[in-house]
Enzyme design. Structure first.
Site, mmCIF file in Angstrom:
data_model
loop_
_atom_site.group_PDB
_atom_site.id
_atom_site.type_symbol
_atom_site.label_atom_id
_atom_site.label_comp_id
_atom_site.label_asym_id
_atom_site.label_seq_id
_atom_site.Cartn_x
_atom_site.Cartn_y
_atom_site.Cartn_z
ATOM 1 N N ARG A 208 2.099 -22.635 9.174
ATOM 2 C CA ARG A 208 2.906 -23.296 10.373
ATOM 3 C C ARG A 208 2.812 -24.890 10.379
ATOM 4 O O ARG A 208 3.495 -25.797 10.276
ATOM 5 C CB ARG A 208 2.800 -22.945 11.638
ATOM 6 N N TYR B 99 27.183 -35.028 17.772
ATOM 7 C CA TYR B 99 27.386 -33.608 17.417
ATOM 8 C C TYR B 99 27.097 -32.929 18.589
ATOM 9 O O TYR B 99 26.320 -33.070 19.539
ATOM 10 C CB TYR B 99 26.352 -33.433 16.488
ATOM 11 N N ASP C 257 20.778 -40.298 13.383
ATOM 12 C CA ASP C 257 21.147 -39.203 12.901
ATOM 13 C C ASP C 257 22.267 -39.449 11.696
ATOM 14 O O ASP C 257 23.183 -39.989 11.950
ATOM 15 C CB ASP C 257 21.900 -38.372 13.841
ATOM 16 N N LYS D 256 23.491 -29.604 5.733
ATOM 17 C CA LYS D 256 25.000 -30.453 5.459
ATOM 18 C C LYS D 256 24.791 -31.076 3.851
ATOM 19 O O LYS D 256 24.582 -30.097 2.922
ATOM 20 C CB LYS D 256 25.298 -31.576 6.467
HETATM 21 C C1 LIG Z 1 24.782 -30.010 12.023
HETATM 22 C C2 LIG Z 1 24.442 -31.283 12.541
HETATM 23 C C3 LIG Z 1 23.157 -31.236 13.381
HETATM 24 C C4 LIG Z 1 22.551 -29.984 13.610
HETATM 25 O O1 LIG Z 1 21.873 -29.451 12.679
HETATM 26 P P1 LIG Z 1 21.385 -27.829 12.346
HETATM 27 O O2 LIG Z 1 20.774 -27.968 11.097
HETATM 28 O O3 LIG Z 1 22.871 -27.250 12.468
HETATM 29 O O4 LIG Z 1 20.735 -27.569 13.556
HETATM 30 C C5 LIG Z 1 22.854 -32.321 13.920
HETATM 31 N N1 LIG Z 1 23.589 -33.609 14.005
HETATM 32 C C6 LIG Z 1 24.800 -33.630 12.918
HETATM 33 C C7 LIG Z 1 25.530 -34.713 12.872
HETATM 34 C C8 LIG Z 1 25.140 -32.233 12.580
HETATM 35 O O5 LIG Z 1 26.197 -32.387 11.765
#
Ligand SMILES: *Cc1c(COP(=O)(O)O)cnc(C)c1O
Length: 383
Positions: free
Chosen positions: A50, A102, A174, A199
């Site tokens: 962890r 998001y 982000d 992504k």
């Molecule tokens: C998908 C996404 C998230 C969240 O990420 P997860 O891996 O699905 O938890 C946060 N910000 C953006 C812009 C995203 O596209």
């Protein structure tokens, strides 16, 4: 200190070295929870998975290298990474966040952290001055998403970072939609960068994982403490898959951008399409900011068919054959989504529409297929 690598080389070699045990060129998947100690407290840097795991360390070094960061931290998901950032704060602290963001990030802030006393202001950040109105001595964090999801607004990171510095507030970006191939927010003055590596970074729609990068040592320590205490960490297999994805990030992103441009221009000229949102179009309201802070404009775009009604958009997404109707983005395959009923269903309709997410809006994650096949697919679905 090794020579600093250029971006394309860093995706492959950054922070990496052949494994010490057998010279394995790829980082082994250390599928272990614990590590042998010679005498109590004597170990080789790893005690419990962890806290640390060598495959995770390899990934944390890799992302730090391609984001020009000092430290990387890996999490079970993008949301687990954001959850960790928000746990830096205490009741009464205030956050200013991009309004068009998001859906899961909005949900985490409004339905979880609101309960713990964080006050969050959602603001359209296209004009950085708007943020100034919400800054006060309780502001601890400015949360930026750019390009935004799904309206593709572009926020001037450098301008927001300057506001954050002037008011002693952290600035987090982000960077999921852009990936470090298109922009490196720490270099523009941000303090924290978040990725849903699910992504573009992992890039093959085969894993869920989150990442943070920071430069500040004290901030890294605080985040690592929360990460280890809360335990939202990824397993070694997911770290391995993300590392493998990162090695081809530059090649994939180049094609995502080319295909994104071709699809955006095709849609812009289509008589049945009313609006196209892609930051590379010269008439995009934030095109100049995008040109300033991004190396290219990415493969994400949204559009609204003429009339903009729910029925037309539903039938377009249902008639697509090559584009897959699915949530998520950033994989090699092209995906189509209907934000109002999918990714943004957790945002109230009135709030959604205020930022432009109308019922007719369709979002595309343009993949790396032959672009002519993608355009032919859109053509038959729109017809
Ligand atoms: C998908 C996404 C998230 C969240 O990420 P997860 O891996 O699905 O938890 C946060 N910000 C953006 C812009 C995203 O596209």
């Amino acid at each position: 200190m090794a020579k600093k690598l250029r971006f394309n080389s860093a995706t492959i070699h950054g922070g990496q070295q052949p494994d010490k045990a057998y010279g394995s060129v790829m980082p082994p998947i250390y599928q272990t929870s614990t590590y042998a100690q010679t005498t109590p407290g004597e170990h080789q840097g790893y005690e419990y998975s962890r806290t640390h795991n060598p495959t995770r360390t390899a990934l944390e070094r890799s992302i730090a290298s391609i984001e020009n960061a000092k430290h990387g931290l890996a999490f079970a998901s993008g949301m687990a990474a954001m959850d960790t950032v928000l746990k830096l704060f205490k009741p009464g602290d205030e956050i200013i966040s991009t309004d068009d963001l998001y859906g899961g990030s909005y949900r985490l802030m409004t339905q979880i952290f609101d309960k713990y006393g964080l006050k969050i202001h959602f603001v359209n950040m296209e004009k950085p001055d708007t943020v100034t109105q919400f800054l006060n001595d309780k502001t601890r964090l400015i949360w930026v998403e750019t390009p935004t999801n799904p309206m593709m607004k572009v926020v001037d990171i450098q301008a927001i970072a300057a506001l954050g510095k002037a008011h002693n507030a952290l600035v987090a970006v982000d960077n999921t939609f852009a990936s470090p191939y298109l922009q490196q927010p720490l270099d523009l003055g941000a303090d924290i960068v978040l990725h849903s590596a699910t992504k573009y970074l992992a890039g093959h729609s085969d894993t869920v994982l989150g990442l943070l990068v920071v430069n500040d040592d004290a901030l890294q320590e605080k985040l690592a403490f929360i990460q280890n205490s809360g335990g939202g960490v990824p397993g070694p297999m997911d770290c391995f898959l993300t590392l493998r994805g990162i090695k081809t990030l530059h090649l994939r992103m180049q094609r995502h951008c080319e295909n994104g441009a071709a699809v955006a221009i095709y849609l812009q000229h289509h008589p049945k399409i009313e609006k196209v949102y892609w930051p590379g179009l010269v008439d995009h309201p934030n095109h100049e900011v995008a040109k300033k802070q991004m190396n290219a404009f990415g493969g994400m775009l949204s559009f609204v068919p003429r009339g903009g009604d729910l029925q037309t958009s539903m039938s377009i997404v249902e008639n697509l054959k090559l584009f897959i109707l699915a949530e998520s983005l950033g994989g090699v395959e092209s995906l189509a989504g209907h934000p109002a009923s999918m990714t943004h269903a957790s945002i109230p309709k009135a709030v959604r529409e205020k930022s432009g997410v109308v019922d007719g809006l369709i979002r595309l994650s343009v993949g790396i297929e032959d672009v002519q096949d993608l355009i032919e697919d859109l053509d038959q679905a729109i017809a």
